[in-house]
Scaffold this active site. Structure first.
Site, PDB file in Angstrom:
ATOM      1  N   LYS A 226      10.110 -32.114  21.776  1.00  0.00           N
ATOM      2  CA  LYS A 226       9.344 -31.064  22.459  1.00  0.00           C
ATOM      3  C   LYS A 226       8.598 -31.589  23.676  1.00  0.00           C
ATOM      4  CE  LYS A 226       8.910 -27.576  18.888  1.00  0.00           C
ATOM      5  NZ  LYS A 226       8.087 -26.865  17.913  1.00  0.00           N
ATOM      6  N   ARG A 260      10.917 -30.886  10.923  1.00  0.00           N
ATOM      7  CA  ARG A 260      12.084 -30.200  11.497  1.00  0.00           C
ATOM      8  C   ARG A 260      12.546 -30.999  12.706  1.00  0.00           C
ATOM      9  NH1 ARG A 260      12.927 -26.622  15.565  1.00  0.00           N
ATOM     10  NH2 ARG A 260      14.506 -25.017  15.273  1.00  0.00           N
TER      11      ARG A 260
HETATM   12  C1  7PJ Z   1      10.082 -24.603  15.650  1.00  0.00           C
HETATM   13  C2  7PJ Z   1      10.882 -23.678  14.977  1.00  0.00           C
HETATM   14  C3  7PJ Z   1       8.963 -25.180  14.965  1.00  0.00           C
HETATM   15  C4  7PJ Z   1       9.597 -23.866  13.063  1.00  0.00           C
HETATM   16  C5  7PJ Z   1      11.628 -23.952  16.985  1.00  0.00           C
HETATM   17  C6  7PJ Z   1      12.310 -26.298  19.433  1.00  0.00           C
HETATM   18  C7  7PJ Z   1      11.962 -24.877  19.634  1.00  0.00           C
HETATM   19  N1  7PJ Z   1      10.646 -23.314  13.687  1.00  0.00           N
HETATM   20  N2  7PJ Z   1      11.856 -23.267  15.834  1.00  0.00           N
HETATM   21  N3  7PJ Z   1       8.777 -24.771  13.670  1.00  0.00           N
HETATM   22  N4  7PJ Z   1      10.581 -24.779  16.896  1.00  0.00           N
HETATM   23  N5  7PJ Z   1       9.330 -23.534  11.796  1.00  0.00           N
HETATM   24  O1  7PJ Z   1      12.882 -26.729  18.435  1.00  0.00           O
HETATM   25  O2  7PJ Z   1      12.010 -27.077  20.397  1.00  0.00           O
HETATM   26  O3  7PJ Z   1       8.181 -25.992  15.478  1.00  0.00           O
HETATM   27  S1  7PJ Z   1      12.625 -23.756  18.390  1.00  0.00           S
END
Ligand code: 7PJ
Length: 278
Positions: A226, A260
């Site tokens: 990110k 994640r």
């Molecule tokens: C997240 C997500 C996060 C959860 C994305 C990216 C953007 N779902 N979906 N938490 N980020 N739960 O991966 O850069 O931080 S999309």
């Protein structure tokens, strides 16, 4: 706090003593459409999923709509066209399937097809979302976002980011309980980068343990590649692996139970070592 996360066909240990879980990101967004069309896209996504499984992923998070800052919404039909073939192809892969969506219709279709978890960046605020998931037994990741993906990074503002995000999640958990959703299906996420400055992200990360204790729910943290990692390392997106690994270790050291990530093999290795020596 709960020791397990009820996750559809699976029961995952989220105990403080257990190895932190790795959620692997499986994106199918227009970029992957560019060369060779739909079948190529499905093929690429399936080999990526196989790699993640071989590397020891715990949950596969399938996303048909990019929610990067400034990105545009995808139609219901396009999202279903991207996500459903993957759910069918992967539902017997032996790992829980999570669907990254905020659309109740996508939740309904994917749960019926065998999805084990719904990961909603919008915190199940869409009309009908809670009703759709209430009767299932899938896990639910409820995330905080200020504004929407188009505008969230323009001017994030809080008086007390930790208190406000905590209060938002507390309210959402309350709504979920009122809809009859069992606590052991719920995990929480402060939504790093979703309407937050670097300082907000850092404050939230450092308060993971406190927020878990306040909300009595396991925390999922997403910071892989990110902007915050870019800001701290001065690296473009394809050079953020080391920074992302350090961030994942910091998150679990602060108590997070699930991370994640894009780079599953590297994260699994890092967490194995971290878990053995901590
Ligand atoms: C997240 C997500 C996060 C959860 C994305 C990216 C953007 N779902 N979906 N938490 N980020 N739960 O991966 O850069 O931080 S999309």
């Amino acid at each position: 706090m709960q020791t397990h996360l009820q996750c559809g066909r699976y029961r995952l240990s989220v105990d403080a003593a257990a190895r932190p879980l790795v959620m692997g990101i499986l994106n199918i967004t227009p970029d992957s459409f560019s060369d060779g069309g739909k079948y190529h896209m499905l093929d690429t996504a399936l080999s990526h999923a196989e790699e993640m499984i071989a590397a020891g992923v715990d949950i596969i998070d399938i996303g048909g709509e990019s929610s990067r800052p400034g990105s545009l919404a995808v139609s219901l039909k396009d999202e279903l066209d991207r996500v459903m073939p993957l759910v069918y192809a992967l539902r017997d892969c032996g790992k829980p399937l999570s669907i990254d969506t905020y659309k109740p219709e996508v939740m309904r279709e994917t749960i019926a097809a065998g999805a084990d978890m719904i990961n909603d960046i919008n915190g199940f605020r869409a009309p009908g979302a809670l009703q759709v998931v209430a009767d299932a037994d899938c896990a639910l990741c409820v995330m905080h976002m200020q504004n929407d993906p188009q505008s969230m990074q323009l001017q994030p503002e809080y008086d007390d980011v930790v208190a406000e995000v905590g209060e938002f999640l507390r309210e959402r958990i309350g709504q979920m309980e009122q809809a009859g959703i069992a606590r052991e299906r719920i995990c929480i996420d402060p939504g790093l980068g979703f309407g937050k400055t670097l300082a907000h992200n850092i404050a939230l990360l450092k308060n993971t343990r406190q927020m878990q204790a306040f909300l009595q729910a396991p925390m999922l943290i997403g910071l892989s590649r990110k902007t915050m990692i870019g800001a701290l390392t001065d690296r473009p997106i394809e050079q953020r692996l080391a920074g992302s690994l350090a961030g994942a270790l910091a998150a679990v050291a602060h108590g997070a139970r699930i991370v994640r990530v894009h780079d599953v093999a590297e994260t699994v290795d890092a967490l194995r070592v971290w878990h053995a020596v901590s």
